[in-house]
Design a protein around this motif. Sequence first.
Motif, PDB file in Angstrom:
ATOM      1  N   ILE A   1       0.839  -1.200   0.000  1.00  0.00           N
ATOM      2  CA  ILE A   1       0.000   0.000   0.000  1.00  0.00           C
ATOM      3  C   ILE A   1       0.876   1.254   0.000  1.00  0.00           C
ATOM      4  CG2 ILE A   1      -1.627   1.348   1.384  1.00  0.00           C
ATOM      5  CD1 ILE A   1      -2.895  -1.291   2.251  1.00  0.00           C
ATOM      6  N   ILE A   2       1.923   1.259   0.823  1.00  0.00           N
ATOM      7  CA  ILE A   2       2.849   2.397   0.855  1.00  0.00           C
ATOM      8  C   ILE A   2       3.481   2.597  -0.517  1.00  0.00           C
ATOM      9  CG2 ILE A   2       5.061   3.195   1.782  1.00  0.00           C
ATOM     10  CD1 ILE A   2       4.281   1.864   4.439  1.00  0.00           C
ATOM     11  N   SER A   3       3.922   1.490  -1.130  1.00  0.00           N
ATOM     12  CA  SER A   3       4.533   1.570  -2.461  1.00  0.00           C
ATOM     13  C   SER A   3       3.555   2.115  -3.490  1.00  0.00           C
ATOM     14  CB  SER A   3       5.021   0.182  -2.877  1.00  0.00           C
ATOM     15  OG  SER A   3       5.519   0.201  -4.206  1.00  0.00           O
ATOM     16  N   ASP A   4       2.314   1.620  -3.453  1.00  0.00           N
ATOM     17  CA  ASP A   4       1.314   2.078  -4.424  1.00  0.00           C
ATOM     18  C   ASP A   4       0.965   3.547  -4.224  1.00  0.00           C
ATOM     19  OD1 ASP A   4       1.207  -0.357  -5.674  1.00  0.00           O
ATOM     20  OD2 ASP A   4      -0.555  -1.074  -4.591  1.00  0.00           O
ATOM     21  N   LEU A   5       0.848   3.969  -2.965  1.00  0.00           N
ATOM     22  CA  LEU A   5       0.539   5.385  -2.696  1.00  0.00           C
ATOM     23  C   LEU A   5       1.669   6.290  -3.171  1.00  0.00           C
ATOM     24  CD1 LEU A   5      -1.073   5.160   0.870  1.00  0.00           C
ATOM     25  CD2 LEU A   5      -2.228   5.713  -1.279  1.00  0.00           C
ATOM     26  N   LEU A   6       2.910   5.879  -2.916  1.00  0.00           N
ATOM     27  CA  LEU A   6       4.055   6.650  -3.388  1.00  0.00           C
ATOM     28  C   LEU A   6       4.062   6.742  -4.911  1.00  0.00           C
ATOM     29  CD1 LEU A   6       6.905   5.342  -1.034  1.00  0.00           C
ATOM     30  CD2 LEU A   6       6.016   7.673  -1.123  1.00  0.00           C
ATOM     31  N   LYS A   7       3.768   5.602  -5.541  1.00  0.00           N
ATOM     32  CA  LYS A   7       3.747   5.573  -7.008  1.00  0.00           C
ATOM     33  C   LYS A   7       2.666   6.507  -7.542  1.00  0.00           C
ATOM     34  CE  LYS A   7       4.365   1.587  -8.911  1.00  0.00           C
ATOM     35  NZ  LYS A   7       4.127   0.200  -9.422  1.00  0.00           N
ATOM     36  N   MET A   8       1.494   6.499  -6.908  1.00  0.00           N
ATOM     37  CA  MET A   8       0.403   7.379  -7.359  1.00  0.00           C
ATOM     38  C   MET A   8       0.770   8.855  -7.189  1.00  0.00           C
ATOM     39  SD  MET A   8      -2.788   5.224  -5.769  1.00  0.00           S
ATOM     40  CE  MET A   8      -3.971   6.538  -6.035  1.00  0.00           C
ATOM     41  N   ILE A   9       1.402   9.188  -6.068  1.00  0.00           N
ATOM     42  CA  ILE A   9       1.798  10.581  -5.829  1.00  0.00           C
ATOM     43  C   ILE A   9       2.811  11.042  -6.871  1.00  0.00           C
ATOM     44  CG2 ILE A   9       3.027  12.104  -4.217  1.00  0.00           C
ATOM     45  CD1 ILE A   9       1.781  10.415  -1.945  1.00  0.00           C
ATOM     46  N   VAL A  10       3.818  10.197  -7.129  1.00  0.00           N
ATOM     47  CA  VAL A  10       4.856  10.551  -8.097  1.00  0.00           C
ATOM     48  C   VAL A  10       4.260  10.634  -9.507  1.00  0.00           C
ATOM     49  CG1 VAL A  10       7.031   9.811  -9.156  1.00  0.00           C
ATOM     50  CG2 VAL A  10       6.698   9.569  -6.687  1.00  0.00           C
TER      51      VAL A  10
ATOM     52  N   ILE B   1     -11.044  14.037 -12.268  1.00  0.00           N
ATOM     53  CA  ILE B   1     -12.513  14.067 -12.197  1.00  0.00           C
ATOM     54  C   ILE B   1     -13.083  12.668 -11.963  1.00  0.00           C
ATOM     55  CG2 ILE B   1     -14.614  14.444 -13.581  1.00  0.00           C
ATOM     56  CD1 ILE B   1     -13.159  16.852 -14.849  1.00  0.00           C
ATOM     57  N   SER B   2     -12.458  11.659 -12.575  1.00  0.00           N
ATOM     58  CA  SER B   2     -12.975  10.292 -12.455  1.00  0.00           C
ATOM     59  C   SER B   2     -12.519   9.592 -11.175  1.00  0.00           C
ATOM     60  CB  SER B   2     -12.528   9.468 -13.666  1.00  0.00           C
ATOM     61  OG  SER B   2     -11.113   9.380 -13.704  1.00  0.00           O
ATOM     62  N   MET B   3     -11.482  10.117 -10.528  1.00  0.00           N
ATOM     63  CA  MET B   3     -10.920   9.421  -9.361  1.00  0.00           C
ATOM     64  C   MET B   3     -11.871   9.340  -8.160  1.00  0.00           C
ATOM     65  SD  MET B   3      -6.845  10.280  -9.262  1.00  0.00           S
ATOM     66  CE  MET B   3      -6.616   9.200  -7.864  1.00  0.00           C
ATOM     67  N   PRO B   4     -12.665  10.386  -7.862  1.00  0.00           N
ATOM     68  CA  PRO B   4     -13.593  10.258  -6.717  1.00  0.00           C
ATOM     69  C   PRO B   4     -14.578   9.106  -6.870  1.00  0.00           C
ATOM     70  CG  PRO B   4     -13.348  12.557  -7.340  1.00  0.00           C
ATOM     71  CD  PRO B   4     -12.653  11.762  -8.399  1.00  0.00           C
TER      72      PRO B   4
ATOM     73  N   LEU C   1      -1.662   4.850 -12.482  1.00  0.00           N
ATOM     74  CA  LEU C   1      -2.422   5.543 -11.449  1.00  0.00           C
ATOM     75  C   LEU C   1      -3.632   4.741 -10.988  1.00  0.00           C
ATOM     76  CD1 LEU C   1      -2.658   8.227  -9.856  1.00  0.00           C
ATOM     77  CD2 LEU C   1      -4.130   9.061 -11.706  1.00  0.00           C
ATOM     78  N   PHE C   2      -4.358   4.176 -11.944  1.00  0.00           N
ATOM     79  CA  PHE C   2      -5.601   3.484 -11.615  1.00  0.00           C
ATOM     80  C   PHE C   2      -5.380   2.059 -11.106  1.00  0.00           C
ATOM     81  CE2 PHE C   2      -9.414   5.926 -13.010  1.00  0.00           C
ATOM     82  CZ  PHE C   2      -8.742   7.119 -13.249  1.00  0.00           C
ATOM     83  N   ASN C   3      -4.401   1.366 -11.663  1.00  0.00           N
ATOM     84  CA  ASN C   3      -4.155  -0.009 -11.204  1.00  0.00           C
ATOM     85  C   ASN C   3      -3.780  -0.059  -9.722  1.00  0.00           C
ATOM     86  OD1 ASN C   3      -4.867  -1.241 -13.562  1.00  0.00           O
ATOM     87  ND2 ASN C   3      -2.775  -1.506 -14.317  1.00  0.00           N
ATOM     88  N   PRO C   4      -2.829   0.785  -9.271  1.00  0.00           N
ATOM     89  CA  PRO C   4      -2.552   0.783  -7.824  1.00  0.00           C
ATOM     90  C   PRO C   4      -3.774   1.153  -6.993  1.00  0.00           C
ATOM     91  CG  PRO C   4      -0.789   1.869  -8.989  1.00  0.00           C
ATOM     92  CD  PRO C   4      -1.878   1.641  -9.991  1.00  0.00           C
ATOM     93  N   LEU C   5      -4.559   2.131  -7.478  1.00  0.00           N
ATOM     94  CA  LEU C   5      -5.747   2.537  -6.731  1.00  0.00           C
ATOM     95  C   LEU C   5      -6.740   1.388  -6.640  1.00  0.00           C
ATOM     96  CD1 LEU C   5      -7.183   4.841  -5.303  1.00  0.00           C
ATOM     97  CD2 LEU C   5      -8.189   5.493  -7.507  1.00  0.00           C
ATOM     98  N   ARG C   6      -6.891   0.672  -7.744  1.00  0.00           N
ATOM     99  CA  ARG C   6      -7.780  -0.480  -7.749  1.00  0.00           C
ATOM    100  C   ARG C   6      -7.239  -1.591  -6.863  1.00  0.00           C
ATOM    101  NH1 ARG C   6      -8.372  -4.302 -12.938  1.00  0.00           N
ATOM    102  NH2 ARG C   6      -6.380  -4.939 -12.084  1.00  0.00           N
ATOM    103  N   GLN C   7      -5.912  -1.804  -6.933  1.00  0.00           N
ATOM    104  CA  GLN C   7      -5.304  -2.900  -6.163  1.00  0.00           C
ATOM    105  C   GLN C   7      -5.157  -2.564  -4.691  1.00  0.00           C
ATOM    106  OE1 GLN C   7      -1.674  -3.670  -8.260  1.00  0.00           O
ATOM    107  NE2 GLN C   7      -2.716  -4.409 -10.101  1.00  0.00           N
TER     108      GLN C   7
END
Length: 587
Positions: free
Chosen positions: A142-151, A169-172, A292-298
């Motif tokens: 989760i930490i890795s995915d959040l970092l990846k999304m931020i970067v 717009i689609s993320m919420p 961006l979306f794959n980590p959020l989904r995972q």
Amino acid sequence: MKKIKSTSLKKVLQFAKPYKTRYISVILFAIALSLFAALRPYLLKQTVDGYISTNDKEGLLNYILLMGLVLILEVSSQFYFVYWANWLGQDIVKDIREKLFRHITAFKMKFYDNEPVGKLVTRTVFDIESIAKIFSQGLFMIISDLLKMIVVLAFMFYMNWELTLIVLISMPILLYATRIFQIKMKGAFEEVRTQVSNLNTFVQERLTGMKIVQLFNREEIEYKKFQEINAKHNKAWLKNILYNSIFFPIADIISSLTLGFIIWYGGLDILSGSGTTTFGDLFAYTMLISMLFNPLRQIADKFNELQMGIIASDRVLGLLHTENQIQNTGTTVAGHFKGDIDFENVRFSYIEDEEVIKGINLNVKAGETIAIVGATGAGKSTIINLLNRFYEIDSGTISVDGTNINQFTLESLRRQIAIVLQDVFLFADSILNNITLNNPNITREQVIDAAKEIGVHDFIETLPGGYDYNVKERGVMLSSGQRQLIAFLRAYVSNPSILILDEATSSVDTYSEELMQNATEKITEGRTSIVIAHRLATIVNADKIIVMDKGLIVEQGSHYDLINQESGYYKNLYYSQFAVESTEEDI
């Protein structure tokens, strides 16, 4: 859930302290992984816009080589991140499992009277494995995915803020779906863990008691019960699968629609000739949206792994924090006892306000052999349990050689007392290891010499492999009489100060009983011995016989003293049993 997060997870992370360097390294690899992963799409944009569009072959080659280097660094970071995260998780789990095993082996016998074995197996095996997922598939992922999304978002805003706003717009919508999914999965996971525990408990008990199941023709009844429990287990997992089946397609649709809007908007911007979007942006965003979306989904799935680990840790830590141990506050190391034993006004109850031992006074002199007799439930075996401190007395004192047994360390006290039980437990190991219990201070030669002394060497030598014969689980390869002989030898080689025989000859054949009578005479010689027996004929030569009834000592004396008491409890018990045995012999 918040309470579990702030307590159980924090306590689990305390186990990572010895591995601080590895813990920090995993975080650093996670940061490197996120940077290298987001850098590749940016380099792709630069390659398309700066070198493919301008037909710069030399620059194209250089950027391709640079992208290859970044890819190698990303793969290397991912390897070390995943490997070290799993390595850390397994070491932490190893430490927790060892601490838990040591903790539960110190519990009072009363704890095991009330707790199903299958439930404890679930805690020490399956739940602890779930804790490993906190590190291998949960927290660090989760930490890795959040970092990846931020970067990734930072790179996206840097490259094209207009296209990035479309993505945001689609993320919420995806975040809301993820939250709903997480709430549903929490309940599903808790139900799964409950049903797994129930299933383990049921199977454990039925396999252990398979002889009873078959003896009373319970196979079909137990099968139907198993079907019910298994159906509940299946239903719990199906609910889990259903939520996964709904969420991931929704996440894929949102991701695909977002990518479609990006291509549509970016394409129109390029075709207008006056926009800021480039072909490189479209190529890069195709990769970045996936990143961006794959980590959020995972993250939802990984959060569930984390949540399942936290739920498991809550159960395991709850067991770890259970204070049910015998208080081992004694500081005196018990040496070889002379063997004087005193019970002074001892009271005890397994259940509060339901006394089993009701203020008894008992004195055993060193070297004496005493027998304790009485009806079932009179409190005979309880006396043994109290002497060994398997249970704590409610009041009174128990002393050995004038010293309260609470002043001895548990280990040294129990080392001086050996017990031969009616129901002998043997491990799935060799006869030698079942005798020595892997005590390095007892040699093979000592065991053989002891076996010869008490007359069981010839019996052991008739078995395939002799002392190396594997008796299998619970000693099923031996008869009950043979298991008793092994138990006698195990007690003898430990060289105890006090020997206890708890109905040790109550259900054996004539040949084994003769061997045990000889063994009994040998191992009781010169040491304090307590014999509990239903068959009164086996204890007529005891120095003193203690007669118990309903938690009280009602008579005591030698066999001849008691047998001559008019209307005595022991006399009636002895003659009624003798009459039954005589009738059985006539039959």
